[in-house]
Design a protein around this motif. Structure first.
Motif, PDB file in Angstrom:
ATOM      1  N   GLY A   1       1.248  -1.375  -0.305  1.00 14.64           N
ATOM      2  CA  GLY A   1      -0.012  -0.052  -0.133  1.00 14.64           C
ATOM      3  C   GLY A   1       1.144   1.203  -0.211  1.00 14.64           C
ATOM      4  N   ASN A   2       0.198   2.369  -0.956  1.00 15.21           N
ATOM      5  CA  ASN A   2       1.165   3.854  -0.790  1.00 15.21           C
ATOM      6  C   ASN A   2       0.614   4.700  -0.566  1.00 15.21           C
ATOM      7  N   GLU A   3       0.249   6.197  -1.010  1.00 15.14           N
ATOM      8  CA  GLU A   3      -0.376   7.091  -0.833  1.00 15.14           C
ATOM      9  C   GLU A   3      -1.819   7.141  -1.739  1.00 15.14           C
ATOM     10  N   ASP A   4      -1.621   6.099  -2.367  1.00 19.43           N
ATOM     11  CA  ASP A   4      -2.507   5.810  -3.692  1.00 19.43           C
ATOM     12  C   ASP A   4      -3.451   4.865  -2.782  1.00 19.43           C
ATOM     13  N   THR A   5      -3.008   4.257  -2.290  1.00 25.19           N
ATOM     14  CA  THR A   5      -4.459   3.062  -1.940  1.00 25.19           C
ATOM     15  C   THR A   5      -4.923   3.779  -1.621  1.00 25.19           C
ATOM     16  N   PRO A   6      -6.534   3.255  -2.250  1.00 26.77           N
ATOM     17  CA  PRO A   6      -7.858   4.343  -1.450  1.00 26.77           C
ATOM     18  C   PRO A   6      -8.112   3.822   0.319  1.00 26.77           C
ATOM     19  N   ARG A   7      -8.717   4.945   1.468  1.00 31.05           N
ATOM     20  CA  ARG A   7      -8.667   5.027   2.286  1.00 31.05           C
ATOM     21  C   ARG A   7      -9.708   4.573   2.315  1.00 31.05           C
ATOM     22  N   THR A   8     -10.029   3.617   3.435  1.00 27.22           N
ATOM     23  CA  THR A   8     -10.878   3.625   3.759  1.00 27.22           C
ATOM     24  C   THR A   8     -12.251   4.127   5.283  1.00 27.22           C
ATOM     25  N   TYR A   9     -13.137   3.792   4.805  1.00 28.93           N
ATOM     26  CA  TYR A   9     -14.439   4.840   6.135  1.00 28.93           C
ATOM     27  C   TYR A   9     -14.951   4.370   6.499  1.00 28.93           C
ATOM     28  N   ARG A  10     -14.896   3.661   7.648  1.00 32.72           N
ATOM     29  CA  ARG A  10     -15.795   2.667   8.538  1.00 32.72           C
ATOM     30  C   ARG A  10     -17.136   3.662   9.267  1.00 32.72           C
ATOM     31  N   ALA A  11     -17.630   3.442   9.688  1.00 32.76           N
ATOM     32  CA  ALA A  11     -18.366   4.357  10.707  1.00 32.76           C
ATOM     33  C   ALA A  11     -17.802   3.892  11.592  1.00 32.76           C
ATOM     34  N   GLU A  12     -18.193   2.126  12.462  1.00 32.91           N
ATOM     35  CA  GLU A  12     -17.025   2.084  12.819  1.00 32.91           C
ATOM     36  C   GLU A  12     -15.953   2.581  13.961  1.00 32.91           C
ATOM     37  N   ASP A  13     -15.254   2.700  12.808  1.00 37.48           N
ATOM     38  CA  ASP A  13     -13.827   3.781  13.431  1.00 37.48           C
ATOM     39  C   ASP A  13     -14.330   5.278  13.548  1.00 37.48           C
ATOM     40  N   CYS A  14     -15.107   5.527  13.984  1.00 38.40           N
ATOM     41  CA  CYS A  14     -15.486   7.181  14.114  1.00 38.40           C
ATOM     42  C   CYS A  14     -15.764   7.103  14.997  1.00 38.40           C
ATOM     43  N   GLY A  15     -15.084   7.546  15.946  1.00 42.12           N
ATOM     44  CA  GLY A  15     -15.098   7.898  17.628  1.00 42.12           C
ATOM     45  C   GLY A  15     -15.816   9.651  17.805  1.00 42.12           C
ATOM     46  N   TYR A  16     -16.085  10.304  17.155  1.00 47.08           N
ATOM     47  CA  TYR A  16     -16.427  11.266  17.784  1.00 47.08           C
ATOM     48  C   TYR A  16     -17.069  12.213  16.168  1.00 47.08           C
ATOM     49  N   ASP A  17     -17.307  13.101  16.562  1.00 50.21           N
ATOM     50  CA  ASP A  17     -17.897  14.140  15.616  1.00 50.21           C
ATOM     51  C   ASP A  17     -17.232  14.295  14.154  1.00 50.21           C
ATOM     52  N   GLY A  18     -15.879  14.564  14.729  1.00 54.23           N
ATOM     53  CA  GLY A  18     -15.037  15.246  13.114  1.00 54.23           C
ATOM     54  C   GLY A  18     -14.625  13.804  12.690  1.00 54.23           C
ATOM     55  N   GLU A  19     -14.477  12.402  12.786  1.00 53.98           N
ATOM     56  CA  GLU A  19     -14.087  11.653  12.049  1.00 53.98           C
ATOM     57  C   GLU A  19     -16.034  10.890  11.765  1.00 53.98           C
ATOM     58  N   ILE A  20     -17.003  11.312  12.264  1.00 52.41           N
ATOM     59  CA  ILE A  20     -17.897  11.601  11.157  1.00 52.41           C
ATOM     60  C   ILE A  20     -18.263  12.059   9.903  1.00 52.41           C
ATOM     61  N   GLN A  21     -18.234  13.361  10.471  1.00 49.86           N
ATOM     62  CA  GLN A  21     -18.060  14.125   9.423  1.00 49.86           C
ATOM     63  C   GLN A  21     -17.188  13.819   8.126  1.00 49.86           C
ATOM     64  N   GLU A  22     -15.768  13.295   8.185  1.00 44.87           N
ATOM     65  CA  GLU A  22     -14.784  12.738   7.117  1.00 44.87           C
ATOM     66  C   GLU A  22     -15.625  11.790   6.750  1.00 44.87           C
ATOM     67  N   LEU A  23     -16.256  10.412   6.991  1.00 48.09           N
ATOM     68  CA  LEU A  23     -16.781   9.838   6.623  1.00 48.09           C
ATOM     69  C   LEU A  23     -18.014   9.720   5.653  1.00 48.09           C
ATOM     70  N   ILE A  24     -19.001  11.627   6.110  1.00 49.45           N
ATOM     71  CA  ILE A  24     -19.853  11.595   5.379  1.00 49.45           C
ATOM     72  C   ILE A  24     -19.119  12.041   3.979  1.00 49.45           C
ATOM     73  N   TRP A  25     -18.450  13.203   3.857  1.00 49.61           N
ATOM     74  CA  TRP A  25     -17.373  13.699   2.841  1.00 49.61           C
ATOM     75  C   TRP A  25     -16.686  13.360   2.551  1.00 49.61           C
ATOM     76  N   ALA A  26     -16.411  11.868   2.912  1.00 49.62           N
ATOM     77  CA  ALA A  26     -15.883  10.796   1.466  1.00 49.62           C
ATOM     78  C   ALA A  26     -16.790   9.995   1.090  1.00 49.62           C
ATOM     79  N   ALA A  27     -18.043  10.130   1.274  1.00 46.86           N
ATOM     80  CA  ALA A  27     -19.182   9.514   0.547  1.00 46.86           C
ATOM     81  C   ALA A  27     -19.847  10.351  -0.757  1.00 46.86           C
TER      82      ALA A  27
END
Length: 247
Positions: A23-49
């Motif tokens: 894996g390198n910087e071109d590998t897609p980052r995976t966004y999961r709801a289980e990894d979102c512990g605070y509001d900032g992380e869930i907001q990153e998931l929303i914008w990724a969607a």
């Protein structure tokens, strides 16, 4: 009764086999709801969607679906339902569905919802028949509820481009509409008298012939502009401290 999905033979593509590359910087980052512990992380998931479904160049605040965002933040819906809602939104319909043929809609949605390109033309035809028989909402449900989607993304993972070896991500290189629609828009943009109808405009111009009258300069009298009077008064220096004579 709806027509079942036509059978097609999948072509070999790299997302169908397990990868062993580093894996390198071109590998897609995976966004999961289980990894979102605070509001900032869930907001990153929303914008990724948003980036995945609307594409990078269509991600605007004007297109936000705030009701869906609120439900996802409160865990009232899953990420899969959030993806379903974005694809069925009026903004997505206006940006993508209404400006493309069924074949291109299938191509775009396979990239954005299932994270892969279409296997071949047979698959595009099969899914385009689903659009024609089930409508746009039924087509989205068929993709999001498919075994392929659940196997790769499940309930709480944002779809991503699977197995990218080269080139740029789908959501950066997939334009809003195809070349045929762009050419159609360009053609209809020209009206009568515009550059596209230059020959018609040129033929409609009435050319008037100019008759030149020769003029002789022998009889032209030039007035005498010399001054017969001399300036009166004493010249005054502009600067009172000037060192040169003032008279």
């Amino acid at each position: 009764m709806s027509i079942p999905l036509l059978q097609y033979k999948p072509s070999s593509q790299n997302q169908r086999v397990d990868g062993y590359e580093v894996g390198n910087e071109d590998t897609p980052r995976t966004y999961r709801a289980e990894d979102c512990g605070y509001d900032g992380e869930i907001q990153e998931l929303i914008w990724a969607a948003y980036r995945q479904i609307f594409s990078e160049h269509e991600t605007l605040k004007f297109h936000r679906q705030k009701n869906l965002e609120s439900q996802l933040k409160n865990r009232a819906i899953t990420v899969r339902d959030f993806i379903r809602g974005l694809a069925k939104s009026e903004a997505f319909r206006r940006l993508v569905v209404e400006t493309n043929s069924n074949y291109r809609i299938v191509e775009v949605c396979l990239k954005r919802i299932l994270g892969r390109t279409s296997y071949n033309k047979d698959e595009e035809i099969a899914w385009s028949i689903k659009i024609a028989t089930l409508g746009w909402g039924g087509f989205v449900d068929a993709l999001v509820d498919s075994e392929e989607y659940l196997t790769n993304f499940g309930e709480n993972t944002v779809p991503y481009q699977r197995r990218r070896f080269k080139d740029r991500p789908f959501n950066l290189v997939t334009p809003r509409y195809g070349n045929y629609w762009r050419d159609k828009e360009e053609t209809e943009r020209y009206k009568s008298g515009d550059i596209s109808n230059f020959l018609d405009m040129a033929s409609g111009i009435q050319i008037r012939t100019v008759n030149y009258t020769p003029v002789s300069t022998a009889n032209i009298q030039i007035p005498d502009m010399t001054k017969n009077t001399k300036p009166q008064g004493i010249p005054v220096s502009v600067s009172p401290s000037a060192s040169f004579p003032v008279r």
